[in-house]
Design an enzyme around this catalytic site. Structure first.
Site, short mmCIF file in Angstrom:
data_model
loop_
_atom_site.label_atom_id
_atom_site.label_comp_id
_atom_site.label_asym_id
_atom_site.label_seq_id
_atom_site.Cartn_x
_atom_site.Cartn_y
_atom_site.Cartn_z
N HIS A 239 -5.89 1.73 -4.45
CA HIS A 239 -4.95 1.24 -3.42
C HIS A 239 -4.52 -0.19 -3.73
O HIS A 239 -5.13 -0.89 -4.53
CB HIS A 239 -5.59 1.32 -2.03
CG HIS A 239 -6.70 0.34 -1.79
ND1 HIS A 239 -6.88 -0.31 -0.59
CD2 HIS A 239 -7.69 -0.13 -2.61
CE1 HIS A 239 -7.93 -1.11 -0.65
NE2 HIS A 239 -8.44 -1.02 -1.86
N HIS B 270 -2.62 1.09 6.81
CA HIS B 270 -2.98 1.02 5.39
C HIS B 270 -3.19 2.42 4.85
O HIS B 270 -3.56 3.34 5.59
CB HIS B 270 -4.24 0.17 5.20
CG HIS B 270 -4.50 -0.17 3.76
ND1 HIS B 270 -3.73 -1.07 3.06
CD2 HIS B 270 -5.42 0.31 2.87
CE1 HIS B 270 -4.18 -1.16 1.82
NE2 HIS B 270 -5.20 -0.33 1.68
N CYS C 49 0.81 -1.23 0.00
CA CYS C 49 0.00 0.00 0.00
C CYS C 49 0.84 1.27 0.00
O CYS C 49 0.64 2.17 -0.83
CB CYS C 49 -0.98 -0.01 1.16
SG CYS C 49 -0.22 0.03 2.81
#
Length: 384
Positions: A359, A347, A299
């Protein structure tokens, strides 16, 4: 012949209840043991699909946290290795200078040995004439001065080499610790992912179908919230545009959604376009923990690479990226902003507008577009 009397003491018979007590205790112990074995043999209740979903999501989140720790440890390891290499090169250079100073001192020592080290009085009487004595004395004084300089240089280089060697040793120890942290973080990631895969592998086909249905419901709810945000942002843009017309100004930076920009906002908008163009080009590439592209990403690796394409250098981890730029409320998000998730900030995704983001989700998934409400939002930043 009369019978001899027995010298043995007659044995007294005693009735004891000890065996009965022992038997009773053994019986009780057996019953207890059997009961314990029965309890242990009883299978644990199978978790519900909802519990499995929650556990798997939690394991993936923990793996995400461990991935950021891995990224942090790797960054520290690379940085420390570079420092160690520089120090070792410097130590080698200083050692060469120390050897030069040592050779110079050796030459002076050899010369003094050859001259015999005569006292000044003896040298005066042995000289051919007083002038040659004074000339020689002057020369010797100059040689003594140079010798002293050589000694000073030797001691200076020796001290510097000792200091840099100590720094190198300390840096090597730190490097070893960083490498140990790196191995631990890597093992933690692999452990969490293995546990998640094991849980999923034990599900029947019917249970997997039910789990997929739960995921669809979760995604649908997240998209519904994204649509609500998009509606609010559109209303905010329309209101801002109306106010701009009434005030007679041209464009305006609305601060929500993807409104038009002027002035310095144009530069930010251009950067955001480059960020999103890069991110869209990565859609479909696999998530791989610790990866920074170009074939795969985690990420924070994706967000770092996307903003680098716009000329902005971001730190490697989510924990550092969240401190870059300006904090932004969810209602004021603009394309290119970074949205962070979970309380541990494990994240991150790139906002693309209308409540959606691009993402790198998790292991086993590819880079994709998704609602920002799919996970609990921690906060957002505008890097530039």
């Amino acid at each position: 012949m009369p019978a001899l009397a027995s010298h043995r003491k007659p044995r007294t018979r005693m009735r004891s209840t000890v065996p009965a007590v022992g038997l009773t205790s053994a019986a009780l112990a057996s019953v207890t043991l059997l009961s314990s074995q029965s309890a242990m043999a009883a299978p644990a209740p199978k978790p519900s699909i909802e519990e499995v979903q929650k556990r798997v999501d939690d394991l993936y989140r923990q793996a995400g946290t461990a991935t950021q720790k891995y990224n942090q440890a790797k960054e520290a390891t690379d940085r420390q290795k570079s420092k160690v290499d520089t120090l070792l090169d410097s130590v080698a250079e200083r050692t060469e200078k120390l050897n030069d100073a040592r050779r110079t001192l050796g030459n002076y020592a050899a010369a003094q040995y050859r001259n015999g080290g005569l006292a000044p009085t003896a040298t005066f009487f042995l000289a051919d004439d007083p002038q040659s004595f004074f000339d020689q004395t002057h020369l010797m004084d100059r040689m003594a001065e140079r010798q002293q300089q050589a000694v000073t240089e030797f001691r200076t280089q020796q001290a510097k080499v000792s200091k840099q060697r100590a720094e190198a040793v300390e840096s090597l120890e730190t490097l070893t610790e960083s490498q140990a942290d790196l191995r631990t973080s890597k093992q933690n990631v692999q452990t969490k992912l293995t546990e998640a895969r094991t849980l999923l592998s034990k599900l029947t086909a019917e249970e997997k179908a039910r789990l997929a249905e739960l995921e669809r419901k979760k995604e649908a709810e997240a998209k519904r919230k994204a649509a609500e945000l998009a509606k609010k942002q559109a209303a905010a843009r329309k209101e801002a545009e109306q106010k701009a017309k009434e005030s007679g100004s041209g464009g305006t930076e609305t601060g929500s959604g993807s409104g038009s920009d002027t002035g310095s906002g144009t530069s930010a908008s251009t950067k955001a376009e480059k960020v999103l163009a890069f991110a869209r080009a990565q859609i479909g590439k696999p998530y791989v923990w610790g990866a920074t592209g170009p074939a795969s990403y985690d990420c924070s690796g994706l967000t770092q690479a996307a903003w680098k394409a716009a000329g902005v250098d971001l730190p490697r981890t989510t924990w550092d990226q969240v401190n870059v730029g300006t904090r932004v409320a969810t209602a004021d998000l603009q394309p290119g902003d970074l949205v962070f998730f979970y309380d541990d900030i494990s994240h991150v995704g790139i906002y693309k507008g209308d409540g959606m983001m691009i993402h790198a989700p998790k292991p086993g998934a590819n880079v994709r577009e998704e609602s920002i409400y799919y996970m609990p939002i921690y906060g957002s930043v505008r890097p530039a």
